[in-house]
Scaffold this active site. Structure first.
Site, PDB file in Angstrom:
ATOM      1  N   CYS A 357       0.781  -1.240   0.000  1.00  0.00           N
ATOM      2  CA  CYS A 357       0.000   0.000   0.000  1.00  0.00           C
ATOM      3  C   CYS A 357       0.812   1.291   0.000  1.00  0.00           C
ATOM      4  O   CYS A 357       0.503   2.195  -0.792  1.00  0.00           O
ATOM      5  CB  CYS A 357      -1.037  -0.007   1.114  1.00  0.00           C
ATOM      6  SG  CYS A 357      -0.587  -0.899   2.597  1.00  0.00           S
ATOM      7  N   ARG A 386       6.515 -11.319   5.185  1.00  0.00           N
ATOM      8  CA  ARG A 386       6.065 -11.069   6.557  1.00  0.00           C
ATOM      9  C   ARG A 386       6.737 -12.072   7.467  1.00  0.00           C
ATOM     10  O   ARG A 386       6.770 -13.266   7.171  1.00  0.00           O
ATOM     11  CB  ARG A 386       4.533 -11.203   6.653  1.00  0.00           C
ATOM     12  CG  ARG A 386       3.842 -10.105   5.871  1.00  0.00           C
ATOM     13  CD  ARG A 386       2.348 -10.135   6.041  1.00  0.00           C
ATOM     14  NE  ARG A 386       1.747  -9.186   5.109  1.00  0.00           N
ATOM     15  CZ  ARG A 386       0.447  -9.063   4.902  1.00  0.00           C
ATOM     16  NH1 ARG A 386      -0.402  -9.828   5.585  1.00  0.00           N
ATOM     17  NH2 ARG A 386      -0.009  -8.199   4.042  1.00  0.00           N
ATOM     18  N   GLN A 404       0.638 -11.230  -3.382  1.00  0.00           N
ATOM     19  CA  GLN A 404      -0.771 -10.865  -3.292  1.00  0.00           C
ATOM     20  C   GLN A 404      -1.301 -10.439  -4.647  1.00  0.00           C
ATOM     21  O   GLN A 404      -0.563  -9.860  -5.440  1.00  0.00           O
ATOM     22  CB  GLN A 404      -0.938  -9.691  -2.316  1.00  0.00           C
ATOM     23  CG  GLN A 404      -0.474 -10.005  -0.908  1.00  0.00           C
ATOM     24  CD  GLN A 404      -0.651  -8.811   0.005  1.00  0.00           C
ATOM     25  OE1 GLN A 404      -0.196  -7.717  -0.300  1.00  0.00           O
ATOM     26  NE2 GLN A 404      -1.322  -9.023   1.116  1.00  0.00           N
ATOM     27  N   ASP A 406      -2.800  -7.888  -5.235  1.00  0.00           N
ATOM     28  CA  ASP A 406      -3.129  -6.701  -4.466  1.00  0.00           C
ATOM     29  C   ASP A 406      -3.679  -5.610  -5.364  1.00  0.00           C
ATOM     30  O   ASP A 406      -3.459  -5.617  -6.574  1.00  0.00           O
ATOM     31  CB  ASP A 406      -1.860  -6.203  -3.756  1.00  0.00           C
ATOM     32  CG  ASP A 406      -2.190  -5.412  -2.511  1.00  0.00           C
ATOM     33  OD1 ASP A 406      -3.379  -5.298  -2.176  1.00  0.00           O
ATOM     34  OD2 ASP A 406      -1.256  -4.912  -1.865  1.00  0.00           O
ATOM     35  N   HIS A 408      -5.218  -1.240  -4.999  1.00  0.00           N
ATOM     36  CA  HIS A 408      -5.716  -0.128  -4.199  1.00  0.00           C
ATOM     37  C   HIS A 408      -6.556   0.765  -5.069  1.00  0.00           C
ATOM     38  O   HIS A 408      -6.169   1.095  -6.173  1.00  0.00           O
ATOM     39  CB  HIS A 408      -4.549   0.623  -3.547  1.00  0.00           C
ATOM     40  CG  HIS A 408      -3.834  -0.221  -2.543  1.00  0.00           C
ATOM     41  ND1 HIS A 408      -2.739  -0.999  -2.876  1.00  0.00           N
ATOM     42  CD2 HIS A 408      -4.098  -0.480  -1.249  1.00  0.00           C
ATOM     43  CE1 HIS A 408      -2.351  -1.682  -1.800  1.00  0.00           C
ATOM     44  NE2 HIS A 408      -3.160  -1.392  -0.806  1.00  0.00           N
ATOM     45  N   LYS A 493     -12.173  -4.354   7.863  1.00  0.00           N
ATOM     46  CA  LYS A 493     -11.948  -5.225   6.703  1.00  0.00           C
ATOM     47  C   LYS A 493     -13.198  -6.019   6.396  1.00  0.00           C
ATOM     48  O   LYS A 493     -13.812  -6.576   7.299  1.00  0.00           O
ATOM     49  CB  LYS A 493     -10.878  -6.293   7.020  1.00  0.00           C
ATOM     50  CG  LYS A 493      -9.516  -5.819   7.324  1.00  0.00           C
ATOM     51  CD  LYS A 493      -8.509  -6.951   7.202  1.00  0.00           C
ATOM     52  CE  LYS A 493      -8.810  -8.152   8.073  1.00  0.00           C
ATOM     53  NZ  LYS A 493      -7.653  -9.067   8.195  1.00  0.00           N
ATOM     54  N   HIS A 539      -8.078  -0.882   0.175  1.00  0.00           N
ATOM     55  CA  HIS A 539      -7.100  -1.968  -0.013  1.00  0.00           C
ATOM     56  C   HIS A 539      -7.908  -3.199  -0.385  1.00  0.00           C
ATOM     57  O   HIS A 539      -8.870  -3.513   0.318  1.00  0.00           O
ATOM     58  CB  HIS A 539      -6.361  -2.293   1.288  1.00  0.00           C
ATOM     59  CG  HIS A 539      -5.681  -1.129   1.926  1.00  0.00           C
ATOM     60  ND1 HIS A 539      -4.324  -1.043   2.036  1.00  0.00           N
ATOM     61  CD2 HIS A 539      -6.173  -0.008   2.505  1.00  0.00           C
ATOM     62  CE1 HIS A 539      -3.996   0.070   2.671  1.00  0.00           C
ATOM     63  NE2 HIS A 539      -5.104   0.723   2.970  1.00  0.00           N
TER      64      HIS A 539
END
Length: 670
Positions: A357, A386, A404, A406, A408, A493, A539
RNA sequence: GCUGCUGUAGCUCAGGGGUAGAGCGCACCCUUGGUAAGGGUGAGGUCGAGAGUUCAAUUCUCUCCAGCAGCACCA
């Protein structure tokens, strides 16, 4: 006042009973069969002991083993109590705490006596034996209401510190009850219970394992021993359950991953995956599919740095709230001098990104954005690291290096709900493409540790709630549920959960509305009014991570991947070596048509080849012998098909496979 | 990270104070066989790592590492 109570039964009839009568009395009055079968009673909708007298007029439904869900709940709860009694009988001084029923059984958390090691697997047979004794002794289970002081005193006198603590903290207005097992053992419990231990089937339970569990689920508290068992109404059900577990074990993605040569893990790269060619082919197909889906949904794909300076992570807030989970790297040339430390103590720090992000905000901030530019949909197949606790790692489902899907979405306030709703639709389309007909959507609400004002959180939580409602998905069918305290530190979330082979659920998709990060990193756009405004940042991830999603896919399909995802889509297997040349031709033509094909020309019988490729879960086996070579045909055998084979011209087979190998989004709409 | 269990050939597993076994797989040979295991021969192991006890440890003890289950944490 009448001494007779009116008890209405499900069939509409009403019976009159003396004050002080119990559901068991009613059952007995109806018939001896029912009296024997009745396990508990539903009195005005509340499940109660069958021996507990009615309080007044009531609606009564008797619960028997035919009310399976309620019956299982009851026996499992009872097994848990018998377990606790057995452990204390065997090891006096053991403290007992809490023992509920679970999805398929029960557990009880206990604390071994002072000076004794925690209970282990070796202790289970003895406990099971003692449990059977208690069941066979057919001890009556009797409910009593106790005064709080009396109860606390009793627990303290017996050295039951956990029970005493709990009794003291139960809500003021709650009636405290205990259940006697016979005359010599009791446990504090809300109930309900069966009439006696003998109602349990001594052959329908099995203690499965022991594990540590923290008192009240908090890592700061003492660790207890949790003894898990599975419990059923009868032995047949138990065996069926054990069989199901065995079958589920065969779908385990770690096992299939090895058998199918998809990936491996090794200690030198704990929690990071070595993708083998076949496993990575699944990844490539999945990635290509996701690219098409996000292109179609209007995202722009980006790629951002793995390593960023600690200062950047400080600004985004990760350094403060998320550092424990990050891999930190000194920004210094390591020393090659054997006598000197590799890096100095005051080296500047960088960190591998745990999330994408902040980098996406940095891209958003390049140049000036107008309100007309919004929403900006930015996507990245973002590889993140992580630093997960060792005990959390689990095959592909919990790793330390993850990629991910991912993205945004930077929106104006007025666009937010609409974008969240569009995302709900995208996830639904994707999961259905993979055959996940059911999944659960949950809303994780504000955690204790968080950024931002309560007003912002109120607003953010409402927006997500509303968007799901608008998409028509805030219903039981979608497993809709709100989870207090489970949100990320910067935002609530929405979570999409899928289930693995043995019923554990894993979060894959998520969307979070975030006002904190744009603020911290000072992202803005110019509004219609010519003033600077903050965008809200969503996100989101659909499949979550490639690692986890592929792991779930393997289990979901039990390794039998649909043709478009199968690493090897077809094998051309020869019957005699005279057909080798023809087999190569067949394979070459399939390859030209875009089919992933291998040849099997080995000096083995066709039976052997069929078996091997079937076990390897190859979707199509093209068998060629002398006959096919002469006629320009192939004999097609499909994995899992009942019909043995279908002989067809090669051209036809190629056209068919090519059509079938299309991904769900590429197929002509029917 | 915590508790419990486990670690022997590429895989699945047996064994046990005196330097190791099976099946599958692999290599080679025979076999050219029509839809879920044809036959033979052979290669392959610092028994997770380190320390201790012992004349002797893969086996017993301890420490560490990893895997598994659960807890806690999380995509």
């Amino acid at each position: 006042m009448s001494e007779l109570l009116k008890i209405s039964l499900p069939d509409g009839s009403v019976r009159e009973v003396e004050r002080g009568a119990t559901p068991a009395d009613v059952a007995a009055a109806i018939g001896p069969g029912l009296a024997k079968a009745a396990m508990a009673a539903k009195v005005d909708g509340e499940v109660r002991d069958i021996m507990r007298p009615f309080d007044g007029d009531a609606e009564l439904a008797l619960i028997t083993s035919r009310d399976e869900a309620e019956a299982l709940e009851l026996v499992r709860h009872d097994y848990a109590h018998v377990l606790a009694e057995a452990v204390q009988a065997l090891w006096p001084g053991t403290q007992i705490t809490f023992g509920p029923s679970t999805e398929d059984g029960f557990y009880y958390d206990v604390m071994a006596p002072e000076g004794r090691e925690p209970f282990g697997m070796d202790d289970l047979p003895a406990i099971e034996e003692k449990m059977r004794e208690i069941i066979k002794a057919d001890k009556p289970l009797r409910r009593e209401v106790w005064a709080r002081e009396k109860l606390i005193e009793k627990w303290q006198a017996e050295g039951e510190a956990f029970k005493a603590e709990w009794a003291a903290e139960l809500p003021e207005n709650e009636e405290l009850t205990v259940y006697w097992s016979g005359d010599d053992w009791l446990d504090m419990c809300r109930g309900p219970h069966l009439a006696s231990t003998g109602k349990l089937d001594p052959q329908a339970f099995k203690l499965m394992r022991v594990a540590g569990a923290y008192w009240r689920g908090d890592q700061k508290n003492a660790q207890l021993t949790r003894i898990y068992g599975t419990g059923w109404l009868n032995k047949k059900q138990l065996n069926a359950h054990l069989h199901r577990l065995e079958e589920a074990g065969k779908r385990d993605h770690r096992k299939l991953g090895q058998e199918m040569d998809l990936f491996h893990l090794q200690p030198e790269a704990q929690g990071s995956v070595f993708w083998h060619p076949k496993g990575y082919m699944i990844w490539r197909e999945l990635e290509a599919y996701m690219r098409r889906r996000i292109d179609e949904a209007g995202y722009q794909e980006v790629k951002t740095p793995q390593l960023m300076d600690a200062r950047q992570w400080q600004q985004s807030g990760h350094w403060g709230k998320y550092r424990e989970n990050m891999f930190v790297v000194p920004d210094e040339i390591p020393s090659t001098d054997d006598d000197a430390p590799i890096v100095s103590n005051d080296a500047d720090m960088m960190a591998l990104k745990p999330m994408n992000c902040p980098a996406h905000v940095l891209i958003f901030k390049q140049g000036i954005k107008s309100y007309r530019d919004l929403p900006v949909l930015m996507a990245e197949m973002g590889c993140c690291h992580r630093n997960e606790p060792h005990g959390a790692l689990h095959g592909l489902l919990r790793v330390r290096q993850m990629t991910q899907d991912d993205g945004h979405i930077f929106v104006r306030e007025d666009q937010l709900v609409d974008e969240v709703r569009r995302f709900c639709e995208l996830t639904d389309r994707v999961y259905k493409d993979f055959g996940f007909e059911s999944y659960a959507i949950k809303l994780a609400l504000r955690p204790e540790q968080r950024f931002g004002s309560d007003e912002d959180w109120d607003k953010a939580e409402d927006e997500l709630r509303n968007a799901v409602a608008e998409a028509g998905m805030a219903t039981e069918d979608y497993g809709w549920e709100e989870l207090p305290g489970e949100g990320a530190f910067y935002a609530p979330k929405l979570e999409w959960h899928l289930t693995d082979a043995i019923g554990r659920t894993w979060q894959v998709g998520t969307i979070q509305s975030d006002r904190v990060l744009p603020e911290r990193l000072d992202a803005s756009y110019v509004g219609e009014d010519g003033e600077k405004h903050r965008p809200v940042m969503l996100h989101r991830a659909v499949i979550g991570t490639y690692e986890r999603f592929i792991g779930i896919l393997i289990e979901h399909y039990a390794g039998k991947l649909p043709l478009w995802l199968a690493p090897v889509q077809a094998v051309v297997a020869t019957i005699v070596s005279d057909a080798d040349d023809y087999a190569e031709t067949v394979a070459a033509q399939l390859r030209d048509a875009g089919i992933r094909v291998e040849t099997d020309l080995r000096n083995e019988k066709i039976n052997y080849k069929v078996r091997e490729h079937s076990l390897a879960k190859v979707p199509h086996l093209l068998v060629v012998g002398k006959r096919e070579a002469e006629e320009g045909t192939i004999a097609l055998r499909r994995l899992g098909s009942d019909e043995h084979q279908k002989v067809m011209p090669l051209d036809e087979a190629i056209a068919m496979l090519r059509d079938e190998a299309l991904a769900p989004d590429q197929r002509p709409q029917s």
